[in-house]
Each structure stands twice: as structure tokens, then as C-alpha cells.
Design a protein around this motif. Structure first.
Motif, short mmCIF file in Angstrom:
data_model
loop_
_atom_site.label_atom_id
_atom_site.label_comp_id
_atom_site.label_asym_id
_atom_site.label_seq_id
_atom_site.Cartn_x
_atom_site.Cartn_y
_atom_site.Cartn_z
N ASN A 16 39.15 40.51 30.32
CA ASN A 16 38.17 39.48 30.68
C ASN A 16 37.54 38.76 29.50
O ASN A 16 36.93 37.71 29.66
N ARG A 48 36.41 45.72 34.33
CA ARG A 48 35.60 46.82 34.84
C ARG A 48 35.04 46.58 36.24
O ARG A 48 34.54 47.51 36.86
N LYS A 52 34.40 40.32 37.37
CA LYS A 52 35.01 39.96 36.07
C LYS A 52 36.50 39.69 36.24
O LYS A 52 37.06 38.79 35.61
N THR A 292 34.74 37.91 18.32
CA THR A 292 34.60 38.23 19.74
C THR A 292 33.24 38.88 19.96
O THR A 292 32.46 39.03 19.03
N1 LIG Z 1 37.42 41.45 17.31
C1 LIG Z 1 37.99 41.95 16.22
O1 LIG Z 1 37.86 41.42 15.13
C2 LIG Z 1 38.84 43.19 16.32
C3 LIG Z 1 39.37 43.70 15.15
C4 LIG Z 1 40.17 44.82 15.20
C5 LIG Z 1 40.45 45.40 16.41
N2 LIG Z 1 39.93 44.89 17.54
C6 LIG Z 1 40.27 45.56 18.80
O2 LIG Z 1 40.64 44.63 19.78
C7 LIG Z 1 40.34 45.15 21.07
C8 LIG Z 1 39.58 44.11 21.87
O3 LIG Z 1 38.35 43.87 21.24
P1 LIG Z 1 37.53 42.50 21.33
O4 LIG Z 1 37.17 42.14 19.96
O5 LIG Z 1 38.25 41.55 22.18
O6 LIG Z 1 36.19 43.00 22.03
P2 LIG Z 1 35.45 42.52 23.35
O7 LIG Z 1 35.40 41.04 23.43
O8 LIG Z 1 34.17 43.29 23.38
O9 LIG Z 1 36.41 43.02 24.51
C9 LIG Z 1 36.55 44.38 24.81
C10 LIG Z 1 37.13 44.52 26.18
O10 LIG Z 1 37.21 45.91 26.49
C11 LIG Z 1 36.58 46.11 27.73
N3 LIG Z 1 35.99 47.44 27.83
C12 LIG Z 1 34.97 47.96 27.12
N4 LIG Z 1 34.69 49.20 27.56
C13 LIG Z 1 35.55 49.47 28.55
C14 LIG Z 1 35.76 50.56 29.41
N5 LIG Z 1 35.00 51.67 29.35
N6 LIG Z 1 36.73 50.49 30.34
C15 LIG Z 1 37.49 49.41 30.44
N7 LIG Z 1 37.35 48.32 29.68
C16 LIG Z 1 36.39 48.36 28.74
C17 LIG Z 1 35.51 45.06 27.80
O11 LIG Z 1 35.06 44.91 29.12
P3 LIG Z 1 33.54 44.40 29.43
O12 LIG Z 1 33.54 42.94 29.21
O13 LIG Z 1 33.35 44.80 30.86
O14 LIG Z 1 32.64 45.14 28.49
C18 LIG Z 1 36.27 43.87 27.27
O15 LIG Z 1 37.11 43.35 28.25
C19 LIG Z 1 39.59 46.45 20.84
O16 LIG Z 1 40.48 47.52 20.95
C20 LIG Z 1 39.12 46.31 19.41
O17 LIG Z 1 38.93 47.55 18.79
C21 LIG Z 1 39.13 43.79 17.53
#
Ligand SMILES: NC(=O)c1ccc[n+]([C@@H]2O[C@H](COP(=O)([O-])OP(=O)(O)OC[C@H]3O[C@@H](n4cnc5c(N)ncnc54)[C@H](OP(=O)(O)O)[C@@H]3O)[C@@H](O)[C@H]2O)c1
Length: 436
Positions: A16, A48, A52, A292
Motif C-alpha cells: 500500500n 493490513r 488499504k 518513504t
Molecule cells: N525506504 C528505504 O530507504 C529503504 C531502504 C532499505 C530497505 N528498505 C526496505 O524496504 C521495505 C519497504 O519499506 P518502505 O520504505 O517502503 O516503508 P513503508 O513505506 O513504511 O512501507 C512498509 C510497508 O510494510 C507494511 N507493514 C508494516 N508492518 C507490517 C505488518 N506487521 N504486517 C504487514 N505489513 C506491514 C506497511 O503497512 P502499513 O502502511 O499498514 O503500515 C507498508 O505497506 C522494508 O522491508 C524496508 O526495510 C527501505
């Protein structure tokens, strides 16, 4: 005539927002551009809650419509056909609830003929604040490194999931061990999901030209020093997020080595006559650094963060795709690349961690990323004159490689033990979901 098993089935968790949404959009674009018109994509997104999920499908459909409109320019009247080539499915998954993981897995096993790719994207940071003084100082004195490998994020320590076993009406009281929240959201929940979906990723033919793929999302911040095998869940750690990402690297990369094979076969729930099937593969990817919502900030700081990321790119960092769409490049490439291409690259340069990178202009590409104790491909003597090395990186030695492989094997052992333990607890309490 389309057969239901003909589609290309992809699951994206946490679709989402942020990268999950970027992966969905990019996958649609690249699938339409690179696959024959006869192939269709079944995109199974998890969020979740229903609201969403619905909103995500609306956004993805809008993106699809725009992609189809663009394709009209090169292939007139292709739009209706292309729109029919992508189908969506909306599923609910909370990775910090093992029952939710089991319920989704059961639903997919009951309703899906096979899966091609599962992208384990969802995750949480677990950070609660920043060390502001350190943030300002490190950015001003060492900008590029400070916003690539930051040392100023303040993590919540010892954060646990809600109890897994609801107070049951039947009165069966089962003691449950602590489960680290960041560990469960980022790693353990996905680990269980991969276990239950293993049979759907298995190819019923020993010489299949593709393998089912589990794509684990790691980070450039997967430091070795943040991981302690004796505190695998990071319960006492001041960097539980980084610890889960290091474990992702350790387990993903060692999953192809002979030393872990019995454990990985058990994990993937492989059939007894496994020689007649093609084994799924686990690949490790990371999105570089993107703006993000993973580190929640207010509007002003969000703007400053994006500014800091673009500056880092212009100062020479390859790890700042900044937008989620660009950050999705590595995961989408791993999802769609020909098996023969991936196999050849690995045969030549070893198994690696695949990251999203860009050049100065922001043109994105996929780049191997150094892993402590493994290097770029697990080969001693690799050249270390590459861009984007962490300032803490050390050259690979035989000793550090041996340690990496051994820690990876121990992780597999511990994770399998933990999986079996939790499955037993849920079953004992009468709340576990049976897969058959
Ligand atoms: N952004 C970066 O620079 C970066 C760098 C390295 C790695 N990553 C990795 O990329 C991935 C995505 O991150 P993002 O930056 O896109 O973060 P984000 O925008 O916060 O997205 C995280 C996603 O995970 C979902 N989520 C969180 N807790 C959850 C749970 N208990 N069960 C199911 N879904 C859950 C969130 O849902 P809700 O919206 O409902 O909370 C959201 O859809 C992660 O694994 C992160 O570690 C990101």
C-alpha cells in the motif's frame, strides 16, 4: 484459450505504500513491456486491512490505465488487451500475527494454482527518534556517508508483538515466548510465509526453465556488528532493524550452499521425491535509499530528507534512487529476469545481494552490493575498487567468509527451530491453521 495456471503469479507484501507500491507499479510496466501479449500477470497484493487494500488496487489500476494509454502510441488499439493482461487480488496480512500469516497462506494454497514470485517487502524500522545533534553534525561533516549509513537513528529497544495466542474460550492456556516485533514484521513473519508457500513455488518438473522465487528485501544498512546469533530477535539490541537485515543477508546468501541444503529443503517443505521437481530460489535484494514513510517525520523534515538524499546522489552516492519507483528496480528485475541470465551471472561472479542504484542523473540500474564476510560474490581476491562501499567495509578474508557461512548455517538452524516451536504452540492452543 487461457488456462488459470498460465498467468504469472506474484505476491507483494506491504503493497500500500512506499516501495511496495513502487514495486507494484514498476512490475506492471516491465511485465507489459517485456512479456509477450499472450502472458498475463496476476498481482496478489497484501496490506493490513481491507481499506488499504482497496485503495492500493485503485492506485494500481490507475497506473495500469496510464501504462496502457502510453503503449497505444507504439501499438495502436493495444490498450484493452493490455488492461486485461493484469489481474489484481486483494489480500490481508499482518506479519506480526503468526495466525494471520497462516490464514493467508492457507487461502493462497487453496485458491492459487502456483506462485512464481513472492516479494517479501513489508517491514518496520522500529525507530522512535533521532539523535539530533549527531544527525546535524554528521550530515554537515560527512554528508554522503551520513545519509547512506546513518548513525543517528534511535531505536526502541525490546519491542514485542502482541500475544500470538488469543485467550481461548476452550480454556487451553499455553505459555508463549517473547517475539520481537521488528524481527517478526521484517523476517520471521515472511519466513513462515515462505515456508507455507514453498509448495506453490515448487515446479513440478525436474528441468523447469524457471524457478519459483522468494525475494527477500534487505538494506544497505545490514551491518554485521548489529547481529548477535545469541539474541537473534534483537530483543536487547539498540539496532533491531539492522539486525533483521543482516540476518536476511546471512540466510538469503547461504541458502544456496550445500551446508544449509537439508535445512532449506525442510524449510521449503520440499516433496519427498524432490529430484523430480525444480527447487525454488531465495534471492536477496535492497532498494537503496528512498524517501518513504518508514521513518515517520513531519512535512518539513520530509522535505529536508529528500533534499539530503538528492544531494548525496549528486555527491556521488550510487545508493540514492530516492523515489520508490526507482528503488523498486532491483526487486522487479529479480522477479522478471530470465532464469538463465540469473544463473549465468551467479556462475560467473557468485551469489550476490542485488541493489537498486542510480547514476548522477538518477538513471536507475541494478548493482551488486558488498556484504560483510561475503564481498560481492563470495570470492576471495575480488577487486574492492568499486563505488558505493561503506566506510566501515573490510576486504574479504578466508576467515571472515568462513564465519559468514557458519553464522548463516546457525541462523537456518535457529529459525527452523523457532518455526517448529511456534507452530507447536499455536497447534497446542488450538488456534494454528492446518495447511492440508
Ligand atoms: N525506504 C528505504 O530507504 C529503504 C531502504 C532499505 C530497505 N528498505 C526496505 O524496504 C521495505 C519497504 O519499506 P518502505 O520504505 O517502503 O516503508 P513503508 O513505506 O513504511 O512501507 C512498509 C510497508 O510494510 C507494511 N507493514 C508494516 N508492518 C507490517 C505488518 N506487521 N504486517 C504487514 N505489513 C506491514 C506497511 O503497512 P502499513 O502502511 O499498514 O503500515 C507498508 O505497506 C522494508 O522491508 C524496508 O526495510 C527501505
Amino acid at each position: 484459450m487461457h488456462h488459470p495456471g498460465d498467468g504469472f503469479y506474484v505476491v507483494i507484501t506491504g503493497a500500500n505504500s512506499g516501495l511496495g507500491l513502487g514495486i507494484g507499479c514498476r512490475l506492471i510496466d516491465e511485465f507489459l513491456q517485456t512479456r509477450p501479449l499472450s502472458e498475463s500477470l496476476v498481482l496478489i497484493i497484501t496490506t493490513r486491512d481491507r481499506r488499504k487494500g482497496d485503495a492500493t488496487i485503485v492506485q494500481l489500476k490507475k497506473h495500469l490505465a496510464e501504462a496502457c494509454r502510453r503503449s497505444e502510441k507504439t501499438l495502436p488499439r493495444s490498450s484493452p488487451l493490455n488492461e486485461r493482461r493484469v489481474q489484481f487480488r486483494n489480500e490481508i496480512l499482518d506479519l506480526t500475527s503468526l495466525i494471520s500469516v497462516q490464514e493467508l497462506s492457507k487461502r493462497l494454497r487453496d485458491t492459487t494454482p502456483k506462485l512464481d514470485v513472492v516479494i517479501c517487502n513489508a517491514g518496520i524500522g522500529g525507530w522512535e527518534d533521532m539523535y539530533w545533534g549527531r544527525a546535524v553534525w554528521s550530515i554537515l561533516t560527512d554528508w554522503r556517508n551520513a545519509v547512506t549509513w546513518p548513525t543517528f537513528k534511535k531505536s526502541r529497544v525490546g519491542w514485542l508483538t502482541k500475544p500470538q495466542i488469543p485467550n481461548s474460550e476452550q480454556g487451553k492456556k499455553v505459555e508463549e515466548p517473547a517475539l520481537g516485533r521488528v524481527f517478526c514484521a521484517n523476517l520471521f513473519g515472511h519466513y513462515l510465509l515462505g515456508h507455507y508457500l514453498g509448495p506453490l513455488l515448487e515446479r513440478r518438473n525436474a528441468s523447469s526453465s524457471t524457478r519459483g522465487r522468494l525475494i527477500w528485501v534487505s538494506s544497505v544498512e545490514a551491518y554485521a556488528h548489529t547481529f548477535d546469533i545469541n539474541d537473534m530477535q534483537g530483543l536487547a539490541s539498540t539496532a533491531p532493524y539492522e539486525s533483521t537485515k543482516r540476518q536476511t543477508d546471512l540466510m538469503g546468501i547461504t541458502s544456496v550452499l550445500p551446508s544449509t541444503a537439508p535445512l532449506v529443503n525442510q524449510y521449503l517443505d520440499r516433496p519427498k521425491d524432490a529430484d523430480d521437481f525444480t527447487k525454488p530460489r531465495i534471492y536477496v535484494a535492497h532498494p537503496g535509499i528512498c524517501g518513504t514513510g518508514i521513518f515517520p517525520m513531519n512535512f518539513v523534515f520530509d522535505f529536508l530528507m529528500l533534499f539530503a538524499f538528492y544531494m548525496a546522489r549528486w555527491m556521488g552516492s550510487p545508493w540514492h534512487p530516492v523515489t520508490a519507483y526507482k528503488g523498486a528496480v532491483a526487486m522487479v528485475w529479480l522477479a522478471l529476469a530470465k532464469q538463465s541470465l540469473l544463473d549465468t551471472m551467479e556462475a560467473q561472479e557468485g551469489v550476490g545481494k542485488w541493489g537498486s542504484a542510480t547514476d548522477w542523473w538518477g538513471r536507475e540500474r541494478v548493482e551488486r552490493t558488498e556484504v560483510e564476510g561475503w564481498g560481492w560474490g563470495g570470492k576471495l581476491g575480488e577487486s574492492t575498487r568499486r563505488k558505493g562501499r561503506s566506510p566501515y567495509a573490510k576486504a574479504l578474508t578466508e576467515e571472515s567468509r568462513r564465519e559468514f557461512v557458519e553464522t548463516g548455517r546457525k541462523c537456518w538452524e535457529e529459525m527452523e527451530r523457532l518455526r517448529v516451536e511456534w507452530e507447536g504452540k499455536l497447534e497446542q492452543a488450538g488456534v494454528g491453521v492446518r495447511m492440508e
